[in-house]
Design a protein around this motif. Structure first.
Motif, PDB file in Angstrom:
ATOM      1  N   THR A  71       0.856  -1.194   0.000  1.00  0.00           N
ATOM      2  CA  THR A  71       0.000   0.000   0.000  1.00  0.00           C
ATOM      3  C   THR A  71       0.889   1.240   0.000  1.00  0.00           C
ATOM      4  O   THR A  71       2.112   1.144   0.190  1.00  0.00           O
ATOM      5  CB  THR A  71      -0.870   0.057   1.283  1.00  0.00           C
ATOM      6  OG1 THR A  71       0.023   0.120   2.412  1.00  0.00           O
ATOM      7  CG2 THR A  71      -1.788  -1.141   1.424  1.00  0.00           C
ATOM      8  N   GLU A 249     -10.592   0.433   8.100  1.00  0.00           N
ATOM      9  CA  GLU A 249     -10.916   0.696   6.686  1.00  0.00           C
ATOM     10  C   GLU A 249     -12.298   0.208   6.258  1.00  0.00           C
ATOM     11  O   GLU A 249     -12.799   0.623   5.230  1.00  0.00           O
ATOM     12  CB  GLU A 249      -9.857   0.033   5.789  1.00  0.00           C
ATOM     13  CG  GLU A 249      -8.483   0.658   5.965  1.00  0.00           C
ATOM     14  CD  GLU A 249      -7.478   0.141   4.945  1.00  0.00           C
ATOM     15  OE1 GLU A 249      -6.969   0.954   4.175  1.00  0.00           O
ATOM     16  OE2 GLU A 249      -7.199  -1.071   4.937  1.00  0.00           O
ATOM     17  N   GLU A 295     -10.303   2.589   2.904  1.00  0.00           N
ATOM     18  CA  GLU A 295      -9.000   2.460   2.222  1.00  0.00           C
ATOM     19  C   GLU A 295      -7.994   3.548   2.616  1.00  0.00           C
ATOM     20  O   GLU A 295      -7.269   4.063   1.772  1.00  0.00           O
ATOM     21  CB  GLU A 295      -9.201   2.485   0.690  1.00  0.00           C
ATOM     22  CG  GLU A 295     -10.071   1.373   0.142  1.00  0.00           C
ATOM     23  CD  GLU A 295      -9.447  -0.008   0.242  1.00  0.00           C
ATOM     24  OE1 GLU A 295      -8.210  -0.102   0.290  1.00  0.00           O
ATOM     25  OE2 GLU A 295     -10.206  -0.993   0.298  1.00  0.00           O
ATOM     26  N   ARG A 298      -4.300   3.676   1.424  1.00  0.00           N
ATOM     27  CA  ARG A 298      -3.967   3.944   0.024  1.00  0.00           C
ATOM     28  C   ARG A 298      -4.288   5.375  -0.386  1.00  0.00           C
ATOM     29  O   ARG A 298      -4.069   5.757  -1.525  1.00  0.00           O
ATOM     30  CB  ARG A 298      -4.749   2.973  -0.890  1.00  0.00           C
ATOM     31  CG  ARG A 298      -4.300   1.540  -0.745  1.00  0.00           C
ATOM     32  CD  ARG A 298      -5.192   0.572  -1.500  1.00  0.00           C
ATOM     33  NE  ARG A 298      -4.597  -0.768  -1.526  1.00  0.00           N
ATOM     34  CZ  ARG A 298      -4.618  -1.617  -0.508  1.00  0.00           C
ATOM     35  NH1 ARG A 298      -5.228  -1.283   0.612  1.00  0.00           N
ATOM     36  NH2 ARG A 298      -4.044  -2.798  -0.596  1.00  0.00           N
TER      37      ARG A 298
END
Length: 308
Positions: A71, A249, A295, A298
């Motif tokens: 990531t 997440e 997420e 990222r």
């Protein structure tokens, strides 16, 4: 005549995840400043620990383990490791005595060997409390051998157990002896330059990492939203209110952290509160919320907000 030289400088420990880097940092500093867990990539910040002695001052930088990033967070953690290598005087390579030297260790040694301005290097045979003497001697011979293979000259090979405390003082002696002459950087008695909020967030994350499995450890971040002394308390009985968010997440991860009827979150709060009380020397009332940031590992914006 005794040597009056005062040495000071910076050192960091490197090694595969779970090689004993954070535990050794804490043992040298004499207090918990870096969280330790069996989960890979537990360390996410370059935490500075300070060891002050009459003959010198050693500033230890506890870095994340070098790994194959999956990531943007992983890439940034690796970059932090390389940045740290560029600024330290000594690197201590942690090679656990209870495990054979493997491809992961050799990869790290290869990266260090390729550095243009290579710091001085010390090999640390960690976790010696877990092996018998003949196994340890074979391990130290293997460390010597791999150093020769890689063109690395060790400034010492030191067996140590951070858990039992055996040889921790010898590690400090060896690291200090390899530092340049220099001034005192931090006042006596200071053991870290990390803000309290960062240390508290890390202690909460450590408690949250206990017992979770698979991909969840990487998805957990902690943010301190507010820290305020309780106004109506007498001076001799202070209480600090700490409001924190555990960030994950996905909604399914939120459910895991909270647990059945909030049991898991309660356990995290109890474990973290005990450690925070110790750190601050003051009782705290800890309130934790769990938030979902899709997420976040990222997303450059989320990473920036979380301090990565």
């Amino acid at each position: 005549m005794t040597d009056q030289t005062h040495r000071s400088g910076f050192a960091c420990f490197v090694g595969r995840p779970n090689a004993g880097k954070s535990t050794l940092t804490n043992a040298l500093v004499g207090q918990k400043i870096a969280i330790a867990s069996s989960k890979p990539q537990t360390t996410r910040h370059a935490v500075r620990g300070i060891v002050t002695r009459p003959d010198g001052q050693l500033v230890l930088i506890d870095t994340p383990g070098l790994h194959k990033p999956r990531t943007l967070l992983g890439e940034r953690l690796n970059a932090l490791v390389y940045d740290t290598w560029a600024e330290v005087d000594v690197i201590g390579v942690c090679l656990p005595a209870n495990e054979k030297i493997g491809p992961g260790d050799k990869h790290i040694l290869g990266e260090i060997a390729a550095l243009q301005n290579r710091p001085k290097l010390v090999a640390l045979a960690t976790k010696i409390d877990l092996v018998k003497k003949d196994r340890l001697l074979a391990h130290m011979a293997a460390i010597d051998e791999v150093g020769r293979e890689m063109g690395i000259e060790w400034g010492g090979i030191v067996p140590v157990s951070a858990t039992s405390g055996e040889q921790v003082d010898v590690v400090a002696d060896v690291l200090l002896s390899l530092l340049p002459e220099g001034p005192v950087y931090y006042p006596d008695g200071e053991i870290t330059d990390e803000p309290e909020e960062t240390l508290i967030a890390e202690l909460i994350r450590e408690a949250a990492l206990e017992g979770v499995r698979d991909e969840l450890p990487h998805s957990i971040a902690v943010q301190i939203d507010e820290m305020i002394p309780r106004a109506d308390r007498p001076e001799n009985k202070p209480l600090i209110d700490v409001f924190a968010s555990i960030i994950v997440e996905r909604d399914s991860q939120k459910g895991i952290i909270i647990g059945h009827r909030g049991e898991r979150l309660k356990e995290i709060g109890t474990a973290a509160r005990q450690q925070i009380n110790k750190l601050l020397g003051t009782p705290v009332h800890l309130q934790i919320h769990v938030k979902v940031l899709k997420e976040w590992q990222r997303d450059p914006k989320h990473l920036g907000r979380l301090g990565f």
